[in-house]
Design a protein around this motif. Structure first.
Motif, mmCIF file in Angstrom:
data_model
loop_
_atom_site.group_PDB
_atom_site.id
_atom_site.type_symbol
_atom_site.label_atom_id
_atom_site.label_comp_id
_atom_site.label_asym_id
_atom_site.label_seq_id
_atom_site.Cartn_x
_atom_site.Cartn_y
_atom_site.Cartn_z
ATOM 1 N N GLU A 167 3.528 -11.426 2.822
ATOM 2 C CA GLU A 167 4.301 -10.190 2.768
ATOM 3 C C GLU A 167 3.972 -9.404 1.498
ATOM 4 O OE1 GLU A 167 8.417 -11.167 3.104
ATOM 5 O OE2 GLU A 167 8.302 -11.668 5.235
ATOM 6 N N VAL A 168 3.776 -10.105 0.399
ATOM 7 C CA VAL A 168 3.396 -9.450 -0.854
ATOM 8 C C VAL A 168 2.045 -8.763 -0.690
ATOM 9 C CG1 VAL A 168 2.718 -9.853 -3.249
ATOM 10 C CG2 VAL A 168 4.742 -10.986 -2.315
ATOM 11 N N ARG A 169 1.087 -9.498 -0.177
ATOM 12 C CA ARG A 169 -0.257 -8.945 -0.052
ATOM 13 C C ARG A 169 -0.267 -7.696 0.831
ATOM 14 N NH1 ARG A 169 -1.353 -14.364 1.158
ATOM 15 N NH2 ARG A 169 -2.325 -13.887 3.178
ATOM 16 N N HIS A 170 0.423 -7.753 1.938
ATOM 17 C CA HIS A 170 0.366 -6.623 2.864
ATOM 18 C C HIS A 170 1.184 -5.433 2.367
ATOM 19 C CE1 HIS A 170 -2.187 -8.433 5.881
ATOM 20 N NE2 HIS A 170 -1.538 -9.565 5.678
ATOM 21 N N ALA A 171 2.201 -5.691 1.554
ATOM 22 C CA ALA A 171 2.906 -4.579 0.907
ATOM 23 C C ALA A 171 1.981 -3.876 -0.082
ATOM 24 C CB ALA A 171 4.162 -5.090 0.203
ATOM 25 N N VAL A 172 1.189 -4.650 -0.812
ATOM 26 C CA VAL A 172 0.221 -4.068 -1.748
ATOM 27 C C VAL A 172 -0.837 -3.271 -0.986
ATOM 28 C CG1 VAL A 172 -1.628 -4.622 -3.369
ATOM 29 C CG2 VAL A 172 0.597 -5.760 -3.576
ATOM 30 N N TYR A 173 -1.377 -3.837 0.080
ATOM 31 C CA TYR A 173 -2.419 -3.143 0.834
ATOM 32 C C TYR A 173 -1.900 -1.829 1.418
ATOM 33 C CZ TYR A 173 -4.386 -7.906 0.767
ATOM 34 O OH TYR A 173 -4.842 -9.140 0.384
ATOM 35 N N ALA A 174 -0.678 -1.841 1.912
ATOM 36 C CA ALA A 174 -0.097 -0.614 2.464
ATOM 37 C C ALA A 174 0.020 0.459 1.384
ATOM 38 C CB ALA A 174 1.268 -0.912 3.086
ATOM 39 N N MET A 175 0.431 0.060 0.194
ATOM 40 C CA MET A 175 0.525 1.000 -0.920
ATOM 41 C C MET A 175 -0.848 1.565 -1.262
ATOM 42 S SD MET A 175 -0.334 0.749 -4.440
ATOM 43 C CE MET A 175 -0.058 -0.964 -4.913
ATOM 44 N N MET A 176 -1.870 0.723 -1.298
ATOM 45 C CA MET A 176 -3.216 1.195 -1.607
ATOM 46 C C MET A 176 -3.693 2.206 -0.556
ATOM 47 S SD MET A 176 -4.918 -2.459 -2.720
ATOM 48 C CE MET A 176 -6.563 -1.808 -3.045
ATOM 49 N N ARG A 177 -3.430 1.909 0.699
ATOM 50 C CA ARG A 177 -3.851 2.833 1.760
ATOM 51 C C ARG A 177 -3.191 4.203 1.593
ATOM 52 N NH1 ARG A 177 -3.401 -1.943 5.068
ATOM 53 N NH2 ARG A 177 -1.300 -1.316 5.718
ATOM 54 N N ARG A 178 -1.931 4.219 1.170
ATOM 55 C CA ARG A 178 -1.249 5.503 1.010
ATOM 56 C C ARG A 178 -1.879 6.330 -0.115
ATOM 57 N NH1 ARG A 178 3.149 2.380 3.019
ATOM 58 N NH2 ARG A 178 3.756 1.556 0.981
ATOM 59 N N TRP A 179 -2.336 5.667 -1.194
ATOM 60 C CA TRP A 179 -3.006 6.423 -2.251
ATOM 61 C C TRP A 179 -4.369 6.939 -1.772
ATOM 62 C CZ3 TRP A 179 -0.699 8.612 -6.064
ATOM 63 C CH2 TRP A 179 0.441 8.048 -6.637
ATOM 64 N N LEU A 180 -5.087 6.146 -1.002
ATOM 65 C CA LEU A 180 -6.354 6.631 -0.461
ATOM 66 C C LEU A 180 -6.116 7.796 0.499
ATOM 67 C CD1 LEU A 180 -8.400 3.358 0.215
ATOM 68 C CD2 LEU A 180 -8.383 4.800 -1.820
ATOM 69 N N ASP A 181 -5.072 7.705 1.302
ATOM 70 C CA ASP A 181 -4.738 8.811 2.197
ATOM 71 C C ASP A 181 -4.452 10.088 1.407
ATOM 72 O OD1 ASP A 181 -4.990 7.125 4.370
ATOM 73 O OD2 ASP A 181 -2.819 6.784 4.598
ATOM 74 N N ARG A 182 -3.946 9.925 0.210
ATOM 75 C CA ARG A 182 -3.629 11.077 -0.643
ATOM 76 C C ARG A 182 -4.895 11.702 -1.227
ATOM 77 N NH1 ARG A 182 1.755 11.492 -2.034
ATOM 78 N NH2 ARG A 182 2.097 13.539 -2.970
ATOM 79 N N GLY A 183 -5.998 10.941 -1.206
ATOM 80 C CA GLY A 183 -7.258 11.475 -1.702
ATOM 81 C C GLY A 183 -7.860 10.731 -2.872
ATOM 82 N N VAL A 184 -7.193 9.667 -3.325
ATOM 83 C CA VAL A 184 -7.718 8.872 -4.441
ATOM 84 C C VAL A 184 -9.049 8.226 -4.037
ATOM 85 C CG1 VAL A 184 -7.275 6.745 -5.749
ATOM 86 C CG2 VAL A 184 -5.504 8.495 -5.557
ATOM 87 N N ASP A 185 -9.939 8.066 -4.997
ATOM 88 C CA ASP A 185 -11.315 7.645 -4.725
ATOM 89 C C ASP A 185 -11.606 6.191 -5.059
ATOM 90 O OD1 ASP A 185 -12.452 10.371 -3.999
ATOM 91 O OD2 ASP A 185 -11.588 10.779 -5.972
ATOM 92 N N GLY A 186 -10.574 5.393 -5.314
ATOM 93 C CA GLY A 186 -10.796 3.986 -5.583
ATOM 94 C C GLY A 186 -9.811 3.455 -6.596
ATOM 95 N N PHE A 187 -10.075 2.213 -7.033
ATOM 96 C CA PHE A 187 -9.127 1.527 -7.900
ATOM 97 C C PHE A 187 -9.854 0.702 -8.955
ATOM 98 C CE2 PHE A 187 -7.081 1.933 -3.752
ATOM 99 C CZ PHE A 187 -5.895 2.559 -4.096
ATOM 100 N N ARG A 188 -9.329 0.743 -10.171
ATOM 101 C CA ARG A 188 -9.649 -0.237 -11.191
ATOM 102 C C ARG A 188 -8.525 -1.258 -11.143
ATOM 103 N NH1 ARG A 188 -6.551 -2.181 -15.776
ATOM 104 N NH2 ARG A 188 -8.025 -3.128 -17.220
ATOM 105 N N MET A 189 -8.851 -2.530 -10.919
ATOM 106 C CA MET A 189 -7.857 -3.551 -10.614
ATOM 107 C C MET A 189 -7.579 -4.418 -11.841
ATOM 108 S SD MET A 189 -9.388 -4.621 -6.900
ATOM 109 C CE MET A 189 -9.753 -3.357 -5.669
ATOM 110 N N ASP A 190 -6.405 -4.250 -12.386
ATOM 111 C CA ASP A 190 -6.011 -4.924 -13.619
ATOM 112 C C ASP A 190 -5.922 -6.429 -13.413
ATOM 113 O OD1 ASP A 190 -4.889 -4.492 -16.412
ATOM 114 O OD2 ASP A 190 -3.207 -5.554 -15.501
#
Length: 561
Positions: free
Chosen positions: A190-213
Motif C-alpha cells: 500500500e505504501v509503494r502504490h501510494a508513492v507511485y500514484a503520487m509520482m504519476r500525478r506529478w508527471l501528469d502535471r508536466g514534471v520531467d523526472g525525479f531525483r530520488m533522495d
C-alpha cells in the motif's frame, strides 16, 4: 583507434539517451531568489532567473523539495507530497514555472523523498494514533526490549538514536534521519502504490523526472530491525528488495508514458557493481546514481573530521567509476550539491586562485563521461562561509554535531566550529550571490540565513562582467557537451595515476582524441605532459593562451590531439 560503438550501449549519438549530453543545474529554492521580500527564496524567484539559466545553457533544473514541510530538515521532511509549501508559492506558481522553463527548453526534475516523511504527514499521524490503525504498518514500529530500550542500537545520520519512543502507543518508530522524519515501510505494498500514484500525478502535471533522495535505503532487512547489534548499514543500505522496488516503480510510473524523463537515485554506500545494475538500461530501474565515494575521501573518522585532499585517491576513485560503468550504465558527475561544501574552497584555492581553481575543477569534471550536475553558485565560484558563531548556522546536522561534540564529548568549541566551517552543509545553503547590492540581490528582506560576507566581490553580475568569468567558462563546457560526441560519449583513460598534482586523462572516440591536463597545485607544473601536444589544438584553457609555458598554478587545458 577503437570503434567504441561495438560494445558501448550509448556510443552512437543518434541512439544515446538525451541525458548523455545534458547538463543539470540544481536549485536550492530557499536560497536561490526571493520574489516577495520574506527572506526565503521561492518559485517566482526561480522564474525570474530562467533567462539566466537558459543563457548558461543548462538542460534540466533539479528543484530541491518545495512541498509543504515543517522544515526540520529544510524541506526533506515532507508533510504533503501533493502541494507546494506556501513559503515557496502555490501550485499555480509551480505550473507557471514549469511552462516558462519548458518554453526555454529547460526540463524540471522534482526531488522525490520517499524513504521517510515528516512526522506531521497525515500518513504518520494516522499510523501513530493506535496500534490498530490501518496505517500502522506504513512505518517501522517496534515494541521496546525487555529493559525498555530501543529495538536495536542504530544511530541517526543526524546524531542520536535512530529510534524514538512514541508515548501514545508505547512503541518505538524508526527514523534514519531526524526524529521528525519517520521511515516509511516499503514492505507494505500500500505504501509503494501510494508513492507511485503520487509520482504519476506529478508527471501528469508536466514534471520531467525525479531525483530520488537516499533511495537505496527504502529496502530494509526486517530481521535486523528487531534487535541484533550489527552495523546499521547491514540493515538498511541496499536491502535485498531494492532492485525489485525500483523495477516496480519504473513499471508502475513510467511504462507506457510518452516523454523524455530523467531519474537519478541518491545512493549512499552503493558499489560500482550495484550501480552498473541499477543503471543498466535493460533493467529499467534508474538512469544514473549519485554515489559518495569521491566526496568522502577528505574525511577522517567521520564527516566533521576534515583531512587534506589526496589527489591520487580522488583520481583513482573517479577513474574506477568511469571504467566500472563504461560497459554498462552511466555516471552522474558532481563535486557540489546542497549537502557538500563549496568546491572551490574544498578542493581548490578560494583566495589567491579562486577563478583558476574553480574553472580547473569545472573542466576536469565536465570532461569525464557522465551527466554533469552544477549546483547554484558553482558557476560563479561561490565559496564556503565562515560564520563566527554556531548561532549563525541553520543546518540540523551541523547543529547536532556541534552540540554533541561540545556538550557530550567535551571538545573545544573553536575546534568543532572549525570543522563546521570546513564541512557543514550551510556552506552550500547561503543565499545565491546575484549582485553587490544589499543582501547580494537575493532578497529585499532579512534572509533566512546570512549572506556570505564576500558577496560584494563574488556575485553573478561581477563575474559575468569580468574578463575572467567562471560563468563564461561553464557556458563553453556546456556547449562542448551539447556539440561534441567525444565529450558526451567518448572513452575515458586516466593518465599519470600516481602523480600528486597532475590530473590528466583522455577521452576518445572513433573520430578524435581529447587530452585534459590540470595542475592541481599552487605551484607551477614543470614536468613533461603525458602526451605530445606540439601539434595539438588547444580547445579550452583557463589562462591566456600560451601552449609553450608549463602548466601554471591551477591551470587546466583541453587539447584535441
Amino acid at each position: 583507434m577503437t570503434d567504441l560503438s561495438e560494445h558501448r550501449p550509448f556510443s552512437e549519438s543518434q541512439a544515446a539517451p538525451w541525458w548523455t549530453r545534458a547538463v543539470v543545474y540544481q536549485v536550492y529554492p530557499r536560497s536561490f531568489a526571493d520574489s516577495d521580500g520574506d527572506g526565503i527564496g521561492d518559485l517566482n524567484g526561480i522564474r525570474s532567473k530562467l533567462d539566466y539559466l537558459a543563457e548558461l545553457g543548462v538542460d534540466v533544473v533539479w528543484l530541491s523539495p518545495v512541498y509543504p514541510s515543517p522544515q526540520h530538515d529544510n524541506g526533506y521532511d515532507i508533510r504533503d507530497y501533493e502541494d507546494i509549501d506556501p513559503v515557496f508559492g502555490t501550485l499555480d506558481d509551480f505550473d507557471a514555472l514549469l511552462a516558462e522553463a519548458h518554453d526555454r527548453g529547460i526540463r524540471i526534475v522534482m526531488d522525490l523523498v520517499v524513504n521517510h516523511t515528516s512526522d506531521e504527514h497525515e500518513w504518520f499521524r494516522e499510523s501513530r494514533s493506535s496500534t490498530d490503525s490501518p496505517k500502522r504498518d506504513w512505518y517501522w514500529w517496534r515494541k521496546p526490549r525487555e529493559d525498555g530500550s530501543a529495538p536495536n542500537g542504530w544511530t541517526s545520520a543526524f546524531s542520536g538514536p535512530a529510534w524514538t519512543l512514541d508515548e501514545t502507543t508505547g512503541e518505538y518508530y524508526l527514523h534514519l534521519f531526524a526524529k521528525q522524519q519517520p521511515d516509511l515501510n516499503w514492505e507494505n505494498p500500500e505504501v509503494r502504490h501510494a508513492v507511485y500514484a503520487m509520482m504519476r500525478r506529478w508527471l501528469d502535471r508536466g514534471v520531467d523526472g525525479f531525483r530520488m533522495d537516499v533511495i537505496n535505503l527504502i529496502a530494509k532487512r526486517a530481521e535486523l530491525i528487531d534487535g541484533p547489534e550489527r552495523g546499521a548499514g547491514d540493515g538498511f543500505v541496499m536491502g535485498p528488495q531494492i532492485h525489485e522496488y525500483l523495477r516496480e516503480m519504473h513499471r508502475e510510473v513510467f511504462d507506457g508514458r510518452e516523454g523524455a524523463y530523467l531519474t537519478v537515485g541518491e545512493m549512499p554506500g552503493v558499489s560500482i557493481d550495484d550501480a552498473a545494475l541499477f543503471t543498466d538500461p535493460t533493467q529499467q530501474e534508474v538512469d544514473m546514481v549519485f554515489q559518495f565515494e569521491h566526496v568522502s575521501l577528505d574525511q577522517g573518522a567521520h564527516k566533521f573530521d576534515p583531512i587534506p585532499l589526496d589527489l591520487v585517491a580522488l583520481k583513482t576513485s573517479l577513474a574506477r567509476w568511469q571504467v566500472g560503468l563504461a560497459e554498462t550504465g552511466w555516471n552522474s558527475l558532481y563535486l557540489n550539491n546542497h549537502d557538500q561544501p563549496r568546491l572551490v574552497s574544498r578542493f581548490g584555492n578560494d583566495t589567491d586562485y579562486r577563478y583558476e581553481s574553480a574553472t580547473l575543477w569545472a573542466l576536469v569534471l565536465h570532461l569525464h563521461r557522465g551527466t554533469p550536475y552544477v549546483y547554484q553558485g558553482e558557476e560563479i565560484g561561490m565559496t564556503n562561509v565562515r560564520f563566527e558563531s554556531i548561532e549563525h548556522y541553520r543546518d540540523i546536522e551541523s547543529l547536532n554535531h556541534y552540540r554533541e561534540a561540545v556538550e557530550e564529548f567535551d571538545q573545544a568549541p573553536s575546534s568543532v566550529l572549525g570543522a563546521v566551517h570546513a564541512m557543514g552543509r550551510d556552506n552550500a545553503r547561503t543565499p545565491m550571490q546575484w549582485t553587490a547590492g544589499e543582501q547580494a540581490g537575493f532578497t529585499t528582506g532579512t534572509p533566512w540565513i546570512a549572506v556570505n560576507p564576500n558577496y560584494p566581490e563574488i556575485n553573478a553580475e561581477a563575474d559575468r562582467a569580468s574578463g575572467t568569468s567562471v560563468f563564461a567558462f561553464y557556458q563553453r563546457l556546456i556547449e562542448l557537451r551539447h556539440t561534441n560526441d567525444t565529450v558526451a560519449l567518448g572513452d575515458f583513460e586516466l593518465l599519470e595515476p600516481s602523480h600528486p598534482t597532475l590530473y590528466a586523462f583522455t577521452r576518445s572516440s572513433s573520430s578524435e582524441r581529447l587530452l585534459i591536463v590540470a595542475n592541481v597545485s599552487d605551484d607551477p607544473f614543470t614536468g613533461d605532459l603525458p602526451l605530445d601536444v606540439s601539434t595539438a589544438e588547444l580547445l579550452l584553457g583557463n589562462y591566456p593562451v600560451d601552449a609553450d609555458l608549463p602548466l601554471r598554478p591551477w591551470e587546466a587545458r583541453l587539447y584535441r590531439l
